[in-house]
Design a protein around this motif. Sequence first.
Motif, PDB file in Angstrom:
ATOM      1  N   GLU A  54       0.814  -1.232   0.000  1.00 57.36           N
ATOM      2  CA  GLU A  54       0.000   0.000   0.000  1.00 57.36           C
ATOM      3  C   GLU A  54       0.842   1.275   0.000  1.00 57.36           C
ATOM      4  OE1 GLU A  54      -2.948   0.198   3.071  1.00 57.36           O
ATOM      5  OE2 GLU A  54      -3.967  -1.611   2.385  1.00 57.36           O
ATOM      6  N   LEU A  55       2.140   1.125   0.223  1.00 56.68           N
ATOM      7  CA  LEU A  55       2.999   2.299   0.381  1.00 56.68           C
ATOM      8  C   LEU A  55       3.234   2.994  -0.964  1.00 56.68           C
ATOM      9  CD1 LEU A  55       4.541   3.344   2.958  1.00 56.68           C
ATOM     10  CD2 LEU A  55       6.567   2.209   2.009  1.00 56.68           C
ATOM     11  N   PRO A  56       2.966   4.299  -1.058  1.00 48.86           N
ATOM     12  CA  PRO A  56       3.252   5.004  -2.314  1.00 48.86           C
ATOM     13  C   PRO A  56       4.755   4.972  -2.603  1.00 48.86           C
ATOM     14  CG  PRO A  56       1.898   6.355  -0.852  1.00 48.86           C
ATOM     15  CD  PRO A  56       2.374   5.181  -0.052  1.00 48.86           C
ATOM     16  N   ASP A  57       5.128   4.961  -3.874  1.00 49.08           N
ATOM     17  CA  ASP A  57       6.541   4.901  -4.278  1.00 49.08           C
ATOM     18  C   ASP A  57       7.362   5.998  -3.616  1.00 49.08           C
ATOM     19  OD1 ASP A  57       5.877   2.816  -5.875  1.00 49.08           O
ATOM     20  OD2 ASP A  57       6.193   3.846  -7.783  1.00 49.08           O
ATOM     21  N   GLU A  58       6.788   7.184  -3.605  1.00 47.21           N
ATOM     22  CA  GLU A  58       7.536   8.328  -3.070  1.00 47.21           C
ATOM     23  C   GLU A  58       7.844   8.141  -1.573  1.00 47.21           C
ATOM     24  OE1 GLU A  58       6.450  12.912  -2.880  1.00 47.21           O
ATOM     25  OE2 GLU A  58       5.990  11.994  -4.830  1.00 47.21           O
ATOM     26  N   THR A  59       6.864   7.606  -0.843  1.00 52.71           N
ATOM     27  CA  THR A  59       7.062   7.355   0.592  1.00 52.71           C
ATOM     28  C   THR A  59       8.098   6.248   0.777  1.00 52.71           C
ATOM     29  OG1 THR A  59       4.730   7.888   0.863  1.00 52.71           O
ATOM     30  CG2 THR A  59       5.834   6.934   2.759  1.00 52.71           C
ATOM     31  N   ALA A  60       8.022   5.229  -0.069  1.00 51.10           N
ATOM     32  CA  ALA A  60       8.977   4.118   0.024  1.00 51.10           C
ATOM     33  C   ALA A  60      10.404   4.626  -0.144  1.00 51.10           C
ATOM     34  CB  ALA A  60       8.655   3.065  -1.036  1.00 51.10           C
ATOM     35  N   ARG A  65      15.732   6.307   2.480  1.00 52.24           N
ATOM     36  CA  ARG A  65      16.655   7.412   2.729  1.00 52.24           C
ATOM     37  C   ARG A  65      16.786   7.669   4.245  1.00 52.24           C
ATOM     38  NH1 ARG A  65      18.076  12.093  -0.551  1.00 52.24           N
ATOM     39  NH2 ARG A  65      16.808  11.355  -2.255  1.00 52.24           N
ATOM     40  N   LEU A  66      15.637   7.641   4.931  1.00 54.51           N
ATOM     41  CA  LEU A  66      15.626   7.873   6.377  1.00 54.51           C
ATOM     42  C   LEU A  66      16.300   6.701   7.113  1.00 54.51           C
ATOM     43  CD1 LEU A  66      14.805   9.517   8.839  1.00 54.51           C
ATOM     44  CD2 LEU A  66      12.459   8.636   8.590  1.00 54.51           C
ATOM     45  N   ALA A  67      16.058   5.488   6.629  1.00 56.68           N
ATOM     46  CA  ALA A  67      16.684   4.303   7.249  1.00 56.68           C
ATOM     47  C   ALA A  67      18.205   4.423   7.177  1.00 56.68           C
ATOM     48  CB  ALA A  67      16.212   3.030   6.551  1.00 56.68           C
ATOM     49  N   LYS A  68      18.692   4.867   6.045  1.00 52.80           N
ATOM     50  CA  LYS A  68      20.136   5.009   5.864  1.00 52.80           C
ATOM     51  C   LYS A  68      20.701   6.053   6.832  1.00 52.80           C
ATOM     52  CE  LYS A  68      23.801   6.037   2.761  1.00 52.80           C
ATOM     53  NZ  LYS A  68      24.260   7.050   1.867  1.00 52.80           N
ATOM     54  N   MET A 102       9.343   0.090   9.316  1.00 55.46           N
ATOM     55  CA  MET A 102      10.661  -0.477   9.024  1.00 55.46           C
ATOM     56  C   MET A 102      11.409  -0.622  10.337  1.00 55.46           C
ATOM     57  SD  MET A 102      13.029  -1.250   6.639  1.00 55.46           S
ATOM     58  CE  MET A 102      12.991  -0.293   5.119  1.00 55.46           C
ATOM     59  N   HIS A 103      11.876  -1.848  10.616  1.00 52.08           N
ATOM     60  CA  HIS A 103      12.692  -2.069  11.817  1.00 52.08           C
ATOM     61  C   HIS A 103      14.126  -1.623  11.559  1.00 52.08           C
ATOM     62  CE1 HIS A 103       9.868  -4.816  14.004  1.00 52.08           C
ATOM     63  NE2 HIS A 103       9.417  -5.028  12.780  1.00 52.08           N
ATOM     64  N   LEU A 104      14.682  -0.898  12.517  1.00 47.97           N
ATOM     65  CA  LEU A 104      16.104  -0.526  12.503  1.00 47.97           C
ATOM     66  C   LEU A 104      16.738  -1.273  13.667  1.00 47.97           C
ATOM     67  CD1 LEU A 104      15.552   3.354  12.288  1.00 47.97           C
ATOM     68  CD2 LEU A 104      16.074   1.838  10.370  1.00 47.97           C
ATOM     69  N   ILE A 105      17.559  -2.264  13.362  1.00 50.46           N
ATOM     70  CA  ILE A 105      18.071  -3.138  14.425  1.00 50.46           C
ATOM     71  C   ILE A 105      19.598  -3.100  14.482  1.00 50.46           C
ATOM     72  CG2 ILE A 105      17.990  -5.458  15.418  1.00 50.46           C
ATOM     73  CD1 ILE A 105      15.430  -5.974  13.872  1.00 50.46           C
ATOM     74  N   PRO A 106      20.120  -2.367  15.462  1.00 45.76           N
ATOM     75  CA  PRO A 106      21.577  -2.354  15.639  1.00 45.76           C
ATOM     76  C   PRO A 106      22.038  -3.751  16.059  1.00 45.76           C
ATOM     77  CG  PRO A 106      20.508  -0.639  16.962  1.00 45.76           C
ATOM     78  CD  PRO A 106      19.439  -1.545  16.477  1.00 45.76           C
TER      79      PRO A 106
END
Length: 135
Positions: A54-60, A65-68, A102-106
């Motif tokens: 369901e996620l729009p391409d732009e949001t994806a 970018r934010l995850a990075k 999105m999980h961010l897992i150190p």
Amino acid sequence: MKNENCIFCKIANGEIPSKTLYEDEEFRVILDLGPATKGHALILPKNHFANLYELPDETAAKVMRLAKKMAGTMTEKLGCDGFNLVQNNGECAGQTVFHFHMHLIPRYEGDGQKIGWKPGEPTQEELEEIRKQIL
Ligand code: 5GP
Ligand code: ZN
């Protein structure tokens, strides 16, 4: 685009308090309440999308970018040794909250966590069949 019955809509939009690491107009990044490791966080869009489909391409694109950016900051501040990005879609894939996240897992040497799978052993023919099915 909020869903009244969705806990992550409420958290992302500040109706329920959370340990926030980052916030902008579209996203909130929070610490997970049941962390796999120290610093396990979640990227939540403020709008409700149930899953990746369901996620729009732009949001994806913005999520990656934010995850990075978060992975860089968190690695620097926490001193972790590696990092997993995990994103589950559907119950059979382990999704338990049906608002995209999105999980961010150190990851830390010897942290004892397992994020993985048992490798299969397909033949070349089987791989070719799958390739054709997906094309
Ligand atoms: P999923 O299994 O859907 O990929 O991940 C859901 C994640 O959300 C889990 O890691 C779980 O610990 C986390 N979680 C569930 N409810 C809450 C909550 O109310 N607050 C926070 N911060 N995390 C939550
Ligand atoms: Zn939601």
